[in-house]
Design a protein around this motif. Sequence first.
Motif, PDB file in Angstrom:
ATOM      1  N   VAL A  72       1.012  -1.395  -0.039  1.00 21.71           N
ATOM      2  CA  VAL A  72      -0.079   0.125   0.062  1.00 21.71           C
ATOM      3  C   VAL A  72       0.993   1.308   0.217  1.00 21.71           C
ATOM      4  CG1 VAL A  72      -1.564   1.379   1.412  1.00 21.71           C
ATOM      5  CG2 VAL A  72      -2.088  -1.127   1.207  1.00 21.71           C
ATOM      6  N   VAL A  73       1.917   1.268   0.974  1.00 16.94           N
ATOM      7  CA  VAL A  73       2.935   2.346   0.934  1.00 16.94           C
ATOM      8  C   VAL A  73       3.421   2.615  -0.597  1.00 16.94           C
ATOM      9  CG1 VAL A  73       4.835   3.374   2.002  1.00 16.94           C
ATOM     10  CG2 VAL A  73       3.158   2.155   3.404  1.00 16.94           C
ATOM     11  N   VAL A  74       3.975   1.450  -1.010  1.00 23.34           N
ATOM     12  CA  VAL A  74       4.567   1.812  -2.463  1.00 23.34           C
ATOM     13  C   VAL A  74       3.672   2.323  -3.446  1.00 23.34           C
ATOM     14  CG1 VAL A  74       5.507   0.302  -4.340  1.00 23.34           C
ATOM     15  CG2 VAL A  74       6.233  -0.201  -1.997  1.00 23.34           C
ATOM     16  N   GLY A  75       2.406   1.793  -3.368  1.00 27.02           N
ATOM     17  CA  GLY A  75       1.351   2.264  -4.513  1.00 27.02           C
ATOM     18  C   GLY A  75       0.938   3.706  -4.177  1.00 27.02           C
ATOM     19  N   LEU A  76       0.905   4.113  -2.829  1.00 26.14           N
ATOM     20  CA  LEU A  76       0.390   5.438  -2.674  1.00 26.14           C
ATOM     21  C   LEU A  76       1.714   6.518  -3.139  1.00 26.14           C
ATOM     22  CD1 LEU A  76      -0.965   5.050   0.920  1.00 26.14           C
ATOM     23  CD2 LEU A  76      -2.246   5.625  -1.475  1.00 26.14           C
ATOM     24  N   VAL A 100       9.437  -3.843  -8.751  1.00 26.52           N
ATOM     25  CA  VAL A 100       9.160  -2.955  -9.683  1.00 26.52           C
ATOM     26  C   VAL A 100       9.493  -1.500  -9.616  1.00 26.52           C
ATOM     27  CG1 VAL A 100       7.019  -1.807 -10.794  1.00 26.52           C
ATOM     28  CG2 VAL A 100       6.829  -4.266 -10.266  1.00 26.52           C
ATOM     29  N   VAL A 101       9.600  -1.158  -8.364  1.00 26.51           N
ATOM     30  CA  VAL A 101      10.004   0.312  -8.097  1.00 26.51           C
ATOM     31  C   VAL A 101      11.724   0.478  -8.580  1.00 26.51           C
ATOM     32  CG1 VAL A 101      10.791   1.829  -6.312  1.00 26.51           C
ATOM     33  CG2 VAL A 101       8.460   0.753  -6.174  1.00 26.51           C
ATOM     34  N   LEU A 102      12.383  -0.739  -8.161  1.00 25.75           N
ATOM     35  CA  LEU A 102      13.941  -0.847  -8.536  1.00 25.75           C
ATOM     36  C   LEU A 102      14.189  -0.873  -9.985  1.00 25.75           C
ATOM     37  CD1 LEU A 102      14.938  -3.254  -5.605  1.00 25.75           C
ATOM     38  CD2 LEU A 102      15.357  -0.727  -5.608  1.00 25.75           C
ATOM     39  N   LEU A 103      13.142  -1.457 -10.643  1.00 28.35           N
ATOM     40  CA  LEU A 103      13.426  -1.714 -11.864  1.00 28.35           C
ATOM     41  C   LEU A 103      12.936  -0.388 -12.678  1.00 28.35           C
ATOM     42  CD1 LEU A 103      11.823  -5.421 -12.854  1.00 28.35           C
ATOM     43  CD2 LEU A 103      14.241  -4.609 -12.972  1.00 28.35           C
ATOM     44  N   LEU A 160      15.619   1.498 -15.094  1.00 28.94           N
ATOM     45  CA  LEU A 160      15.547   1.172 -16.426  1.00 28.94           C
ATOM     46  C   LEU A 160      14.980   2.527 -17.055  1.00 28.94           C
ATOM     47  CD1 LEU A 160      14.079  -2.367 -16.765  1.00 28.94           C
ATOM     48  CD2 LEU A 160      16.608  -1.600 -17.159  1.00 28.94           C
ATOM     49  N   LEU A 161      14.208   3.227 -16.104  1.00 32.83           N
ATOM     50  CA  LEU A 161      13.534   4.503 -16.456  1.00 32.83           C
ATOM     51  C   LEU A 161      14.023   5.715 -15.776  1.00 32.83           C
ATOM     52  CD1 LEU A 161       9.838   2.986 -16.337  1.00 32.83           C
ATOM     53  CD2 LEU A 161      11.564   2.998 -18.295  1.00 32.83           C
ATOM     54  N   GLY A 162      15.124   5.433 -14.966  1.00 31.06           N
ATOM     55  CA  GLY A 162      15.585   6.632 -14.149  1.00 31.06           C
ATOM     56  C   GLY A 162      14.767   7.233 -13.236  1.00 31.06           C
ATOM     57  N   GLU A 163      13.837   6.814 -12.953  1.00 28.66           N
ATOM     58  CA  GLU A 163      12.816   7.305 -11.672  1.00 28.66           C
ATOM     59  C   GLU A 163      13.324   6.989 -10.434  1.00 28.66           C
ATOM     60  OE1 GLU A 163       8.698   6.561 -14.405  1.00 28.66           O
ATOM     61  OE2 GLU A 163       9.092   5.551 -12.542  1.00 28.66           O
ATOM     62  N   VAL A 164      13.951   8.127  -9.648  1.00 24.82           N
ATOM     63  CA  VAL A 164      14.442   7.791  -8.477  1.00 24.82           C
ATOM     64  C   VAL A 164      13.513   7.563  -7.521  1.00 24.82           C
ATOM     65  CG1 VAL A 164      16.096   8.790  -6.636  1.00 24.82           C
ATOM     66  CG2 VAL A 164      16.373   9.170  -9.066  1.00 24.82           C
ATOM     67  N   PRO A 165      13.261   6.691  -6.495  1.00 24.73           N
ATOM     68  CA  PRO A 165      12.096   6.575  -5.674  1.00 24.73           C
ATOM     69  C   PRO A 165      12.239   7.416  -4.501  1.00 24.73           C
ATOM     70  CG  PRO A 165      13.385   4.551  -5.483  1.00 24.73           C
ATOM     71  CD  PRO A 165      13.964   5.462  -6.614  1.00 24.73           C
ATOM     72  N   ALA A 166      11.152   7.801  -3.952  1.00 26.70           N
ATOM     73  CA  ALA A 166      11.162   8.647  -2.740  1.00 26.70           C
ATOM     74  C   ALA A 166      11.350   7.831  -1.520  1.00 26.70           C
ATOM     75  CB  ALA A 166       9.937   9.360  -2.642  1.00 26.70           C
ATOM     76  N   TRP A 167      11.730   8.383  -0.261  1.00 28.15           N
ATOM     77  CA  TRP A 167      11.878   7.690   0.893  1.00 28.15           C
ATOM     78  C   TRP A 167      10.905   6.939   1.145  1.00 28.15           C
ATOM     79  CZ3 TRP A 167       8.868   8.142   5.178  1.00 28.15           C
ATOM     80  CH2 TRP A 167       8.251   9.136   5.311  1.00 28.15           C
ATOM     81  N   LEU A 168       9.336   7.291   0.848  1.00 26.83           N
ATOM     82  CA  LEU A 168       8.369   6.591   1.325  1.00 26.83           C
ATOM     83  C   LEU A 168       8.420   5.448   0.282  1.00 26.83           C
ATOM     84  CD1 LEU A 168       5.834   6.763   2.972  1.00 26.83           C
ATOM     85  CD2 LEU A 168       4.722   7.812   1.308  1.00 26.83           C
ATOM     86  N   THR A 169       8.713   5.346  -0.585  1.00 23.03           N
ATOM     87  CA  THR A 169       8.678   4.327  -1.695  1.00 23.03           C
ATOM     88  C   THR A 169       9.640   3.259  -1.214  1.00 23.03           C
ATOM     89  OG1 THR A 169       8.005   5.617  -3.713  1.00 23.03           O
ATOM     90  CG2 THR A 169       8.996   3.332  -4.011  1.00 23.03           C
ATOM     91  N   LEU A 170      10.980   3.636  -0.621  1.00 21.94           N
ATOM     92  CA  LEU A 170      11.865   2.576  -0.226  1.00 21.94           C
ATOM     93  C   LEU A 170      11.341   1.935   1.009  1.00 21.94           C
ATOM     94  CD1 LEU A 170      15.055   4.651  -0.915  1.00 21.94           C
ATOM     95  CD2 LEU A 170      14.199   2.894  -2.096  1.00 21.94           C
TER      96      LEU A 170
END
Length: 313
Positions: free
Chosen positions: A142-146, A262-265, A269-279
């Motif tokens: 849920v945290v990842v999706g949000l 999926v976030v790591l990929l 691959l897309l250069g999208e740096v995840p936010a701390w909430l995603t991590l």
Amino acid sequence: MTFRSSSIPPGVLTVGAVTFTVFAWASAFVSIRSAGAAFSPGALALGRLLAASLVLVVLLLISRQGLPPREAWRGILVSGVVWFCGYTIVLNWGERLVDAGTASLLVNTGPILMALLAARLLGEALPPRLLVGMAVSFAGAVVVGLSMSSGDGGSTSVLGVVLCLLAAVAYASGVIAQKPALSYGTPLQVTAFACLTGTVACLPFTGRLIAELPQAPVSATLNMVYLGVVPTALAFTTWTYALARMPAGKLGATTYAVPAIVVLLSWALLGEVPAWLTLLGGALCLAGVAVSRYAPRASRTPAEDSPLGAGRT
């Protein structure tokens, strides 16, 4: 196709099969988004399953495995129509309306239904550690999706959410139908003939695929082939190998790691740096999987200790 090795313990092979499956299925969410821009949901499903069927038939011929026993066919046909065909089409459609991260979150509500169905229909236990691990992983998903849907590139759609939830239901139902078949057929037999069943069910989309293929960019076509070879032909075979050796509910809980991957990929691959909430959400997903799979050795039953205890060799 065989995973036997005299030098590799069966437990290590099972863990390796699960790990490969999870990473391959995570990559599928990214590839579907790419290929889905050029192919309609039904055409993409048919192209993916045709590629997968070709690989699986070759593997069947190489390994000299014939038709599965009659007792396995009910599970094979149901999983082929519901999972290989229905899930693939609905997910392709859903990912046209929501981003890959949100889709992976929604689809990975499936293991909850899977564990409940396994307890009700297959008589599998719901140990406290599995329930706790599922809760932790679901919270992480849920945290990842949000975190992803709140970003600049995120997108949400009521229809897209509904379609991804339907995909989760198809995923869980397909696994539960497939599990008994593995008591009679080998993982490769069950996977190959379920995939062929799904391919036949998708044949009404042949005209769309023929019309769209010449117009599609090479990258989209390569993504479609990749979806057929890796996340379908190979990963579904490694999944059924593990499913034959683990309870369905416990194995399903491991796929909660998919949204984190999926976030790591996307990052790589897309250069999208995840936010701390995603991590943080990704860490929770992985922690939940660890909890669901952990049990003190003294409390394990012989069936739990043996990777062959849950099904066919």
